[in-house]
Design a protein around this motif. Structure first.
Motif, short mmCIF file in Angstrom:
data_model
loop_
_atom_site.label_atom_id
_atom_site.label_comp_id
_atom_site.label_asym_id
_atom_site.label_seq_id
_atom_site.Cartn_x
_atom_site.Cartn_y
_atom_site.Cartn_z
N PHE A 139 0.83 -1.20 0.00
CA PHE A 139 0.00 0.00 0.00
C PHE A 139 0.87 1.25 0.00
N TYR A 140 1.96 1.21 0.76
CA TYR A 140 2.85 2.37 0.86
C TYR A 140 4.07 2.27 -0.06
N GLU A 141 4.10 1.27 -0.95
CA GLU A 141 5.18 1.10 -1.93
C GLU A 141 6.54 0.88 -1.27
N ASN A 161 2.59 13.69 -7.55
CA ASN A 161 2.84 12.27 -7.25
C ASN A 161 4.07 11.73 -7.97
N GLY A 191 3.24 9.02 2.28
CA GLY A 191 1.89 8.51 2.47
C GLY A 191 0.79 9.50 2.13
N GLU A 193 -0.18 10.67 -0.72
CA GLU A 193 -0.98 10.25 -1.86
C GLU A 193 -1.96 9.13 -1.49
N GLN A 194 -1.67 8.39 -0.40
CA GLN A 194 -2.57 7.33 0.04
C GLN A 194 -3.66 7.84 0.99
N TYR A 195 -3.52 9.04 1.49
CA TYR A 195 -4.46 9.56 2.48
C TYR A 195 -5.83 9.81 1.86
N SER A 196 -6.86 9.18 2.40
CA SER A 196 -8.22 9.39 1.90
C SER A 196 -9.25 9.24 3.02
N ALA A 213 -1.28 0.98 9.33
CA ALA A 213 -2.12 0.29 8.34
C ALA A 213 -2.20 -1.20 8.63
N LEU A 218 -5.90 3.39 8.80
CA LEU A 218 -5.41 4.09 7.63
C LEU A 218 -5.27 5.59 7.94
#
Length: 309
Positions: A139-141, A161, A191, A193-196, A213, A218
């Motif tokens: 998820f976090y690459e 990004n 992180g 870009e993963q924040y939603s 995570a 999250l």
């Protein structure tokens, strides 16, 4: 400057201290990889706490505290000076007599996505040691450098990004490297870009964001060190609900205090992770129950009161 003040400054720059002998502080050279094509495995860099002069006798990386901050944070000299001046301990007095040394301009290293193909997925054993699931790592690459037995933590431009570099973290010693060495990590927020989610939880280490995570929480983002830049403040203040979970040590508490003061001046709300009931210094070493407790009892910032203490 005292040795303790210099140690604090180095810690905030992500430079691990190897030894201290009087005013001389020894560490791995932070510029070795760029200058010599390999990391400084035999510590050859030192900085003098009294004069601020630093030097690597191997690759000849040298200068003063201002130019060190300029290099490590990937900023210009005025910004580096402002970073030093912002410290509560007035870090500049010992350096007022120093002149900036003439440093050759080096060609910037172009970073491409294909560079990440040199790394692999993290070993299962290492993920287990950190309490991180493979799903969270993906998820976090998060990747792995088999040559150095180190974590690879990609850094991306929060707006475009685009990959701008990565932070490398060793497993067998407390050691970090940034690639390229001049990557402007102070303008990145791992992180982001993963924040939603509604909550954004701000931690120091990208691995702590992955730990969150891994227990089903999250919204973790990481500043990649205890120093928090204004660029990062402007990113995190837009969160629907902001929880500050910097490390529970001297550098982390100092950063939390600075964020607390900024929240009052800039008018944004935040909560502070509750470390009561645990002897761990960060989320990475905590159990799921400890993490959930610290989040559920996070203290709201109240004017005139340091809610994180």
């Amino acid at each position: 400057m005292t040795v303790e003040e210099m140690k604090d400054a180095l810690d905030r720059l992500g430079i691990e201290i190897i030894s201290v002998n009087g005013d001389e502080i020894k560490a791995h050279c932070p510029a070795h990889l760029e200058r010599k094509g390999k990391v400084d495995s035999n510590p050859s860099w030192s900085i003098n706490a009294d004069t601020g002069a630093h030097n690597c006798f191997s690759c000849l990386f040298r200068g003063n505290l201002y130019t060190l901050v300029e290099y490590m944070n990937g900023v210009d000299l005025p910004t580096a000076t402002a970073w030093v001046n912002s410290g509560e301990r007035n870090l500049t007095k010992a350096f007022e007599r120093l002149l900036r040394p003439a440093m050759p301009q080096e060609k910037a290293i172009a970073v491409t996505e294909s560079m990440l193909s040199a790394f692999t997925q993290p070993p299962t054993s290492e993920l287990l040691n950190r309490g991180i699931t493979s799903t969270a790592a993906d998820f976090y690459e998060i990747l792995w450098n088999t040559e150095h037995s180190s974590w690879i933590l990609p850094l991306r431009d929060p707006i475009t990004n685009k990959l701008v570099g990565w932070q490398e973290k060793w497993t067998k010693e407390r050691r970090f490297n940034n690639f390229p060495p001049k990557v402007n990590k102070s303008h990145c927020l791992f992180g982001y870009e993963q924040y939603s989610t509604e909550d954004m939880i701000v931690v120091e280490s990208p691995l702590d964001a992955a730990r969150l995570a891994s227990v089903g929480v999250l919204g973790g983002v990481a500043t990649c060190g205890s120093a928090v830049s204004m660029a990062q403040i402007n990113l995190i203040r837009s969160a629907k609900r902001l929880i500050i979970a910097m490390d529970n040590d001297a550098a982390g508490i100092k950063s939390s205090s600075e964020i607390f003061e900024l929240s009052k001046k800039m008018g944004f709300e935040c909560w502070f992770f509750n470390y009561d009931g645990t002897d761990q210094k960060d989320i990475g070493g905590m159990s799921k129950d400890e993490i959930l407790y610290g989040l559920s009892t996070a203290r709201h910032s109240i004017h005139g009161k340091k809610a994180f203490l």
